[in-house]
Design an enzyme around this catalytic site. Structure first.
Site, PDB file in Angstrom:
ATOM      1  CG  HIS A   1      -1.676  -1.694  -7.351  1.00  0.00           C
ATOM      2  ND1 HIS A   1      -0.937  -1.768  -6.207  1.00  0.00           N
ATOM      3  CD2 HIS A   1      -1.096  -2.517  -8.226  1.00  0.00           C
ATOM      4  CE1 HIS A   1       0.055  -2.598  -6.396  1.00  0.00           C
ATOM      5  NE2 HIS A   1      -0.017  -3.079  -7.607  1.00  0.00           N
TER       6      HIS A   1
ATOM      7  CG  ASP B   1      -1.760  -1.218   1.329  1.00  0.00           C
ATOM      8  OD1 ASP B   1      -2.321  -1.640   0.310  1.00  0.00           O
ATOM      9  OD2 ASP B   1      -1.825  -1.782   2.441  1.00  0.00           O
TER      10      ASP B   1
HETATM   11  P1  GDP Z   1      -0.723   0.533  -3.632  1.00  0.00           P
HETATM   12  O1  GDP Z   1      -1.383  -0.791  -3.419  1.00  0.00           O
HETATM   13  O2  GDP Z   1       0.742   0.462  -3.325  1.00  0.00           O
HETATM   14  O3  GDP Z   1      -1.007   1.134  -4.958  1.00  0.00           O
HETATM   15  O4  GDP Z   1      -1.308   1.515  -2.531  1.00  0.00           O
HETATM   16  P2  GDP Z   1      -2.809   2.002  -2.258  1.00  0.00           P
HETATM   17  O5  GDP Z   1      -3.797   1.364  -3.131  1.00  0.00           O
HETATM   18  O6  GDP Z   1      -3.022   1.942  -0.801  1.00  0.00           O
HETATM   19  O7  GDP Z   1      -2.676   3.496  -2.742  1.00  0.00           O
HETATM   20  C1  GDP Z   1      -2.405   4.483  -1.913  1.00  0.00           C
HETATM   21  C2  GDP Z   1      -3.553   5.482  -1.795  1.00  0.00           C
HETATM   22  O8  GDP Z   1      -3.016   6.761  -1.651  1.00  0.00           O
HETATM   23  C3  GDP Z   1      -4.487   5.602  -2.982  1.00  0.00           C
HETATM   24  O9  GDP Z   1      -5.763   6.005  -2.531  1.00  0.00           O
HETATM   25  C4  GDP Z   1      -3.857   6.710  -3.817  1.00  0.00           C
HETATM   26  O10 GDP Z   1      -4.755   7.394  -4.658  1.00  0.00           O
HETATM   27  C5  GDP Z   1      -3.369   7.596  -2.738  1.00  0.00           C
HETATM   28  N1  GDP Z   1      -2.148   8.321  -3.055  1.00  0.00           N
HETATM   29  C6  GDP Z   1      -1.067   7.886  -3.774  1.00  0.00           C
HETATM   30  N2  GDP Z   1      -0.115   8.827  -3.757  1.00  0.00           N
HETATM   31  C7  GDP Z   1      -0.590   9.867  -3.012  1.00  0.00           C
HETATM   32  C8  GDP Z   1      -0.037  11.119  -2.598  1.00  0.00           C
HETATM   33  O11 GDP Z   1       1.087  11.473  -2.896  1.00  0.00           O
HETATM   34  N3  GDP Z   1      -0.828  11.907  -1.794  1.00  0.00           N
HETATM   35  C9  GDP Z   1      -2.077  11.544  -1.411  1.00  0.00           C
HETATM   36  N4  GDP Z   1      -2.772  12.376  -0.636  1.00  0.00           N
HETATM   37  N5  GDP Z   1      -2.620  10.380  -1.790  1.00  0.00           N
HETATM   38  C10 GDP Z   1      -1.884   9.541  -2.562  1.00  0.00           C
END
Ligand code: GDP
Length: 424
Positions: A41, A13
């Protein structure tokens, strides 16, 4: 022409989906090479907001070939639902932009059932499985008791093979767990429905990858979860059941002689962890609640509130090392903007001894975090697009992490949108 892997450095995540979505503009092909549909993701772009589970994040870009390699846990039912959901939102998915390896093993309904039965049996010692069947699936794969996606093209031999495997699986379901046996008719109907739906996407993707390489195309290898969930080098047994490391990309993609040019490790500006297992830097109470709210830290697949903590330099340095990261993308820096002082976990203390080395798993339960506080910036940074836009305290924070983990931070993400990124 370049071959890059994008991987998680911590517990998953970290925002990999967002980084892959951004970087796919530079690649012709995106390959998922391990794991199943048990993580999500999250990608935000012109089409909307999506939680991708199995489909590579390149699916939103025109002209990008997306491949599910032989190393993934391919659940035809979940995959089909994901395809349908994306199509409803206007995303084009055809056998030209999504391809499934004929050598990918199929995750069957009995894997999900067994996963659930095993978590029940474990009671308070449960691993915190997402109950998508991933662990029984990989166990069966190593026992050579899975059906391959390509077998859907050979119905006669598939029928025989299914009979054999199901007879074996029912011994476990009935004998070990006292459950009802799974009926062959039920599985045949399931295969008829979902197997047929995914069949048009099944190809010899190893051959296709070699051809793309010969044509000089650039390929991005997308991992699921993070280094600390790696089956061999993670927080055993609270890991996933496959290798979440870049080193597995050659095997799990089918491009077996692959040499990666770069490994981009995604690190979040603070720590989160879903499910059970040791999480040394964990914060509790109002401090944790505030961070969880600020970062909207709830599981993409399960909706479970995530455990949160400060950035963990011990775990991150270890993650960088075992991933062989050549660059870091630091995400969600904007989330920390509300803090006056920002906690940083700089070391662990185990039995009164301070260490900066990530310890053997059994010692993690005895480890306490050593936390220092650094100055916050306390203003909105979500509009920053170049390094100089960031306040000094934010730059100091990024540089502090960079020094501690020994890997250049090339991207700093300050928002979920595609363009909310600073390149260094
Ligand atoms: P993944 O499985 O590694 O892709 O992680 P997640 O699905 O948990 O994604 C992380 C969350 O944070 C998602 O809701 C993204 O849209 C959000 N997100 C990613 N980068 C950023 C950022 O730089 N700032 C903010 N506020 N949200 C982010």
């Amino acid at each position: 022409m370049q071959y890059s892997a994008i991987v998680g450095i911590n517990w998953g995540d970290e925002g990999k989906g967002r980084m892959v979505d951004l970087l796919t503009a530079e690649y012709d092909c995106v390959v998922r090479y391990q794991g199943g549909g048990n993580a999500g993701h999250t990608v935000v772009n012109d089409h909307g907001k999506f939680a991708l589970h199995l489909i590579p994040s390149g699916i939103f870009r025109d002209g990008v070939v997306n491949i599910l390699g032989n190393g993934v846990a391919l659940d035809p039912e979940n995959l089909w639902q994901e395809i349908e959901t994306l199509r409803l939102a206007g995303v084009k998915i055809t056998p030209d932009n999504l391809m499934i390896s004929d050598r990918a093993s199929l995750l069957m309904p009995w894997h999900r059932l067994q996963d659930e039965l095993e978590e029940l049996r474990l009671r308070d010692k449960k691993y915190g499985s997402t109950k998508q069947g991933i662990a029984p699936f990989y166990a069966d794969k190593y026992q050579k008791k899975t059906l391959l996606a390509g077998e859907l093209n050979y119905p006669d031999s598939l029928r025989e093979h299914l009979k054999e495997i199901l007879g074996w699986k029912n011994l476990t379901l009935t004998g070990v767990y006292g459950a009802e046996p799974v009926r062959e008719e039920q599985i045949k109907a399931w295969i008829e429905e979902y197997g047929e739906k995914i069949r048009p996407f099944i190809r010899d993707t190893a051959k296709i990858l070699r051809r793309l390489r010969d044509e000089g195309k650039s390929i991005l290898f997308e991992a699921q979860l993070g280094a600390l969930r790696d089956l061999d080098f993670g927080i055993v047994p609270y890991t996933t059941s496959s290798n979440a490391l870049a080193a597995y990309a050659p095997v799990g993609s089918g491009l077996t002689d692959l040499r990666l040019d770069q490994v981009i490790g995604v690190v979040k500006a603070y720590s989160t962890c879903v499910g059970e297992g040791p999480f040394v830097c964990e914060m509790f109470g109002p401090e944790a609640a505030a961070l969880r709210e600020a970062g909207a830290e709830y599981g993409a697949k399960t909706g479970r509130p995530r455990r949160v903590g400060p950035v963990d330099l011990v775990a991150t340095r270890y993650g960088v090392k075992i991933q062989g990261a050549t660059a870091i993308a630091l995400t969600k820096l904007d989330v920390l903007s509300y803090m006056e002082k920002i906690p940083v976990c700089t070391a662990y203390e185990i039995d009164g001894e301070r260490t900066e080395e990530f310890p053997f798993p059994v010692l993690l339960d005895r480890a306490n975090p050593v936390v220092e506080y650094v100055d916050g910036w306390h203003c909105d940074i979500s509009g920053a697009r170049i390094w100089a836009d960031l306040p000094e305290a934010a730059r100091n924070y990024v540089e502090r992490i960079e020094r501690a983990v020994g890997c250049p931070i090339r991207y700093v993400s300050v928002g979920p949108e595609r363009d909310a990124i600073i390149r260094r």
